[in-house]
Scaffold this active site. Structure first.
Site, PDB file in Angstrom:
ATOM      1  N   ASP A  46     -47.236  17.929  15.914  1.00 54.22           N
ATOM      2  CA  ASP A  46     -48.710  18.372  15.977  1.00 54.22           C
ATOM      3  C   ASP A  46     -48.990  19.417  14.900  1.00 54.22           C
ATOM      4  O   ASP A  46     -49.988  19.888  14.376  1.00 54.22           O
ATOM      5  CB  ASP A  46     -49.201  18.834  17.226  1.00 54.22           C
ATOM      6  N   SER A  47     -47.668  19.714  14.069  1.00 59.91           N
ATOM      7  CA  SER A  47     -47.664  20.399  12.979  1.00 59.91           C
ATOM      8  C   SER A  47     -48.783  19.686  11.928  1.00 59.91           C
ATOM      9  O   SER A  47     -49.028  20.174  10.626  1.00 59.91           O
ATOM     10  CB  SER A  47     -46.177  20.829  12.275  1.00 59.91           C
ATOM     11  N   ASP A  85     -45.598  14.333  19.404  1.00 60.05           N
ATOM     12  CA  ASP A  85     -46.380  15.504  20.017  1.00 60.05           C
ATOM     13  C   ASP A  85     -47.048  15.081  20.847  1.00 60.05           C
ATOM     14  O   ASP A  85     -48.093  14.481  20.228  1.00 60.05           O
ATOM     15  CB  ASP A  85     -46.261  16.545  19.061  1.00 60.05           C
ATOM     16  N   LYS A 114     -43.136  14.511  23.160  1.00 60.56           N
ATOM     17  CA  LYS A 114     -42.586  15.967  23.387  1.00 60.56           C
ATOM     18  C   LYS A 114     -43.842  16.940  23.977  1.00 60.56           C
ATOM     19  O   LYS A 114     -45.116  16.509  23.207  1.00 60.56           O
ATOM     20  CB  LYS A 114     -42.029  16.403  21.987  1.00 60.56           C
ATOM     21  N   GLU A 116     -44.685  20.895  25.108  1.00 61.48           N
ATOM     22  CA  GLU A 116     -44.553  22.626  25.136  1.00 61.48           C
ATOM     23  C   GLU A 116     -44.693  23.122  26.545  1.00 61.48           C
ATOM     24  O   GLU A 116     -45.491  22.880  27.155  1.00 61.48           O
ATOM     25  CB  GLU A 116     -45.155  23.194  24.244  1.00 61.48           C
ATOM     26  N   GLU A 183     -37.202  26.803  19.702  1.00 60.06           N
ATOM     27  CA  GLU A 183     -38.003  27.329  18.496  1.00 60.06           C
ATOM     28  C   GLU A 183     -37.975  28.887  18.440  1.00 60.06           C
ATOM     29  O   GLU A 183     -38.408  29.584  19.504  1.00 60.06           O
ATOM     30  CB  GLU A 183     -39.210  26.708  18.306  1.00 60.06           C
TER      31      GLU A 183
HETATM   32  O1  KIV Z   1     -45.027  19.841  15.618  1.00 59.35           O
HETATM   33  C1  KIV Z   1     -43.623  20.171  15.052  1.00 59.35           C
HETATM   34  O2  KIV Z   1     -43.562  20.052  13.649  1.00 59.35           O
HETATM   35  C2  KIV Z   1     -42.714  20.656  15.993  1.00 59.35           C
HETATM   36  C3  KIV Z   1     -41.460  21.101  15.312  1.00 59.35           C
HETATM   37  C4  KIV Z   1     -41.816  22.305  14.756  1.00 59.35           C
HETATM   38  C5  KIV Z   1     -40.451  21.173  16.181  1.00 59.35           C
HETATM   39  O3  KIV Z   1     -43.080  20.837  16.970  1.00 59.35           O
END
Ligand code: KIV
Length: 273
Positions: A46-47, A85, A114, A116, A183
């Protein structure tokens, strides 16, 4: 060879496995190039919000946005495990909603999802696993918590917080997640959680002892707009390379150097006589 979630789950350095290499990807070229470079896992992170869409944090992407980019990554047909994500609010409202959103990411081409958070996510993790979808956890400096944390701050700096994080990791392992991203924590925390778990840890700013490392594509290639965090190693300077290449093109257009004979279709005789 594409690693399955169970294969990744068994991947511990202390059992002799090499460190896992994970990198983010958001589109076909990124996925194709990272796969050709031999990474083990692609993360459609989600970056996306920060590095592709220009937002300040990751709170500004939806499930639809993520699915769009998972489809673009899947279009590269990478022979690499793809994790997607789950964006903010896609697993916070109800368990049923969370499972549905995880399924949308899988149907878009991801091999796992994934999300959080620690023990508070237990019920959601269990429900997604019950739907036969592998889950990777993400603990420590979880970017979706930026407002609750009051900024992007290194986590688990006290003994109590470090122990709490380790307990969360253990709880999620016991629920059945196949790996955990850690992280932004002091390296000793990364080391201890890695030692305490039987599933692999994948670190980003968690020191050298985790079972794998992950970096954001744009950070490692020097394509980001902001100075990368301390934990980033930049392996190329694509910002300069790309700007120079486009400036060269602009200069060639303005001077009449481009297009030249090699870039121009031949004229059929009947058009020139
Ligand atoms: O969204 C992302 O890029 C991440 C990584 C920083 C692990 O979750």
């Amino acid at each position: 060879m594409k690693l399955s979630a169970p294969q990744i789950k068994a991947h511990k350095r202390r059992l002799g496995a090499a460190p896992l290499v994970m990198v983010t990807a958001y589109d076909e070229p990124g996925a194709r190039l990272a796969a050709a470079a031999g990474v083990d896992i692609l993360l459609v992170g989600d970056s996306l919000a920060n590095v592709v869409l220009g937002h300040e944090d990751t709170l500004h992407v939806s499930v639809e946005d993520m699915c769009h980019h998972v489809r673009a990554v899947a279009a590269a047909k990478p022979d690499v495990h793809v994790v997607a994500d789950m964006p903010w609010l896609s697993y916070h409202l109800s368990v049923a909603d969370s499972v549905r959103n995880a399924a949308l990411l899988i149907r878009s081409g991801a091999d796992s999802v994934k999300l959080e958070g620690g023990r508070v996510r237990r019920e959601v993790v269990r429900a997604i696993l019950d739907a036969e979808i592998p889950v990777m956890a993400h603990l420590g400096l979880t970017p979706q918590s930026v407002m609750a944390f009051g900024g992007f701050k290194v986590q688990a700096k006290t003994r109590e917080a470090a122990e709490q994080l380790q307990r969360d990791a253990k709880i999620l392992q016991d629920e059945g997640v196949f790996a955990v991203v850690i992280e932004g924590v002091p390296s000793v925390v990364g080391t201890r959680i890695t030692e305490a778990l039987d599933i692999p840890t994948i670190g980003i700013g968690a020191g050298p002892d985790t079972d794998g490392q992950v970096l954001v594509f744009h950070d490692l290639l020097g394509l980001a707009k902001t100075k990368p965090a301390k934990f980033v190693r930049q392996y190329a300077d694509l910002n300069s390379l790309i700007t120079e290449a486009i400036a060269h093109y602009a200069s060639d257009v303005r001077s009449g150097e481009f297009p030249g004979p090699d870039e121009t279709y031949a004229n059929p005789e009947e058009l020139t006589n």
